[in-house]
Design a protein around this motif. Structure first.
Motif, PDB file in Angstrom:
ATOM      1  N   GLN A  22       0.834  -1.199   0.000  1.00  0.00           N
ATOM      2  CA  GLN A  22       0.000   0.000   0.000  1.00  0.00           C
ATOM      3  C   GLN A  22       0.877   1.262   0.000  1.00  0.00           C
ATOM      4  OE1 GLN A  22      -2.634  -0.604   3.338  1.00  0.00           O
ATOM      5  NE2 GLN A  22      -4.187  -1.638   2.069  1.00  0.00           N
ATOM      6  N   GLN A  23       1.988   1.213   0.761  1.00  0.00           N
ATOM      7  CA  GLN A  23       2.912   2.341   0.774  1.00  0.00           C
ATOM      8  C   GLN A  23       3.532   2.541  -0.618  1.00  0.00           C
ATOM      9  OE1 GLN A  23       5.632   1.301   3.945  1.00  0.00           O
ATOM     10  NE2 GLN A  23       4.537   2.576   5.443  1.00  0.00           N
ATOM     11  N   GLN A  24       3.897   1.420  -1.235  1.00  0.00           N
ATOM     12  CA  GLN A  24       4.479   1.498  -2.579  1.00  0.00           C
ATOM     13  C   GLN A  24       3.456   2.063  -3.570  1.00  0.00           C
ATOM     14  OE1 GLN A  24       5.687  -2.558  -3.206  1.00  0.00           O
ATOM     15  NE2 GLN A  24       7.750  -2.224  -2.338  1.00  0.00           N
ATOM     16  N   LEU A  25       2.227   1.583  -3.461  1.00  0.00           N
ATOM     17  CA  LEU A  25       1.177   2.084  -4.338  1.00  0.00           C
ATOM     18  C   LEU A  25       0.914   3.576  -4.082  1.00  0.00           C
ATOM     19  CD1 LEU A  25      -1.371  -0.881  -4.328  1.00  0.00           C
ATOM     20  CD2 LEU A  25       0.073  -0.134  -6.228  1.00  0.00           C
ATOM     21  N   ALA A  26       0.917   3.977  -2.826  1.00  0.00           N
ATOM     22  CA  ALA A  26       0.703   5.385  -2.481  1.00  0.00           C
ATOM     23  C   ALA A  26       1.853   6.230  -3.018  1.00  0.00           C
ATOM     24  CB  ALA A  26       0.566   5.561  -0.977  1.00  0.00           C
ATOM     25  N   ALA A  27       3.089   5.731  -2.861  1.00  0.00           N
ATOM     26  CA  ALA A  27       4.251   6.458  -3.381  1.00  0.00           C
ATOM     27  C   ALA A  27       4.188   6.553  -4.903  1.00  0.00           C
ATOM     28  CB  ALA A  27       5.546   5.785  -2.937  1.00  0.00           C
ATOM     29  N   ALA A  28       3.785   5.443  -5.542  1.00  0.00           N
ATOM     30  CA  ALA A  28       3.661   5.432  -7.003  1.00  0.00           C
ATOM     31  C   ALA A  28       2.573   6.406  -7.437  1.00  0.00           C
ATOM     32  CB  ALA A  28       3.370   4.028  -7.507  1.00  0.00           C
ATOM     33  N   ALA A  29       1.481   6.489  -6.672  1.00  0.00           N
ATOM     34  CA  ALA A  29       0.398   7.412  -6.988  1.00  0.00           C
ATOM     35  C   ALA A  29       0.876   8.858  -6.858  1.00  0.00           C
ATOM     36  CB  ALA A  29      -0.811   7.167  -6.089  1.00  0.00           C
ATOM     37  N   VAL A  30       1.692   9.134  -5.833  1.00  0.00           N
ATOM     38  CA  VAL A  30       2.242  10.483  -5.644  1.00  0.00           C
ATOM     39  C   VAL A  30       3.151  10.841  -6.826  1.00  0.00           C
ATOM     40  CG1 VAL A  30       3.822  11.867  -4.232  1.00  0.00           C
ATOM     41  CG2 VAL A  30       2.028  10.525  -3.142  1.00  0.00           C
ATOM     42  N   VAL A  31       4.022   9.887  -7.231  1.00  0.00           N
ATOM     43  CA  VAL A  31       4.917  10.107  -8.373  1.00  0.00           C
ATOM     44  C   VAL A  31       4.091  10.317  -9.644  1.00  0.00           C
ATOM     45  CG1 VAL A  31       6.649   9.014  -9.847  1.00  0.00           C
ATOM     46  CG2 VAL A  31       6.897   8.914  -7.359  1.00  0.00           C
TER      47      VAL A  31
END
Length: 176
Positions: A22-31
Motif C-alpha cells: 500500500q505504501q508502494q502504491l501510495a508512493a507510485a500514486a504520488v509520483v
C-alpha cells in the motif's frame, strides 16, 4: 501453539507486506500525480506559447493590413495630384513614413529639379507661366479661368488670374 505462532507470524508478515504494498502504491500514486501535474503544466505552457505566437501573428497581420491600406490611400491621393509613378511613390512613402505632405514636397522638388529653374514655384503656389504648357480651359471663376496644363510632364490644373484693377491684384496676392 507453534502452529498458532506460525499463523500469527504469517498473518503479521502478510499484513506488513500488504502495508508495504500500500505504501508502494501510495508512493507510485504520488509520483504519477507529480508527473501528471508536470505534464499538465508543460501542456498549459505550450498552449500559452501557441496562443501568444498566434496573437503576435494576428497583430503583425493587422499592422500589415493597416500599412497596405495607408499605402493604397496615399497612392490614390498622389495619383489624384498627378504623381502616378507607383514605384517612386511607394519608395517615398516608406522613406517618409507615409507622411503625404513630405512625399508631395519631395516629388515637387524632384519635378522642379528635372524641369530647371523655369518650373520653380515661387511665393507658395505661383508658377511662372513659361513653365506651363497650356492645354484647354476647364472652367471659369470670378478671379479667372482654370485650365488643364502640363507642368514638367505632369498634368495639373492651373488658374490663370484675370486682374482688372490694381486693388484686385493686391487682394488676390494676399490670398496666395
Amino acid at each position: 501453539a507453534a502452529k498458532k505462532k506460525d499463523e500469527e507470524a504469517a498473518a503479521v508478515e502478510k499484513a506488513a507486506a500488504k502495508a508495504r504494498r500500500q505504501q508502494q502504491l501510495a508512493a507510485a500514486a504520488v509520483v504519477a500525480k507529480k508527473k501528471e501535474d508536470q505534464a499538465a503544466a508543460v501542456e498549459k505552457d505550450a498552449v500559452h506559447k501557441r496562443q501568444e505566437k498566434e496573437r503576435k501573428q494576428d497583430e503583425e497581420l493587422r499592422e500589415t493590413a493597416e500599412e497596405h491600406t495607408r499605402t493604397a490611400t496615399a497612392l490614390r491621393q498622389l495619383a489624384d495630384m498627378g504623381f502616378t509613378d507607383a514605384t517612386t511613390n511607394i519608395s517615398l512613402l516608406k522613406q517618409f513614413h507615409h507622411n503625404i505632405n513630405d512625399v508631395v514636397t519631395q516629388l515637387v522638388q524632384s519635378l522642379q529639379s528635372k524641369c530647371g529653374n523655369e518650373a520653380a514655384i515661387t511665393n507658395g503656389w505661383k508658377v511662372p507661366a513659361s513653365a506651363l504648357v497650356w492645354k484647354h480651359r476647364l472652367g471659369n471663376g470670378s478671379y479667372g479661368s482654370v485650365y488643364e496644363v502640363k507642368w514638367g510632364g505632369v498634368l495639373i490644373a492651373a488658374k490663370k488670374m484675370s486682374i482688372t484693377v490694381e486693388g484686385d491684384r493686391q487682394a488676390i496676392e494676399k490670398m496666395l
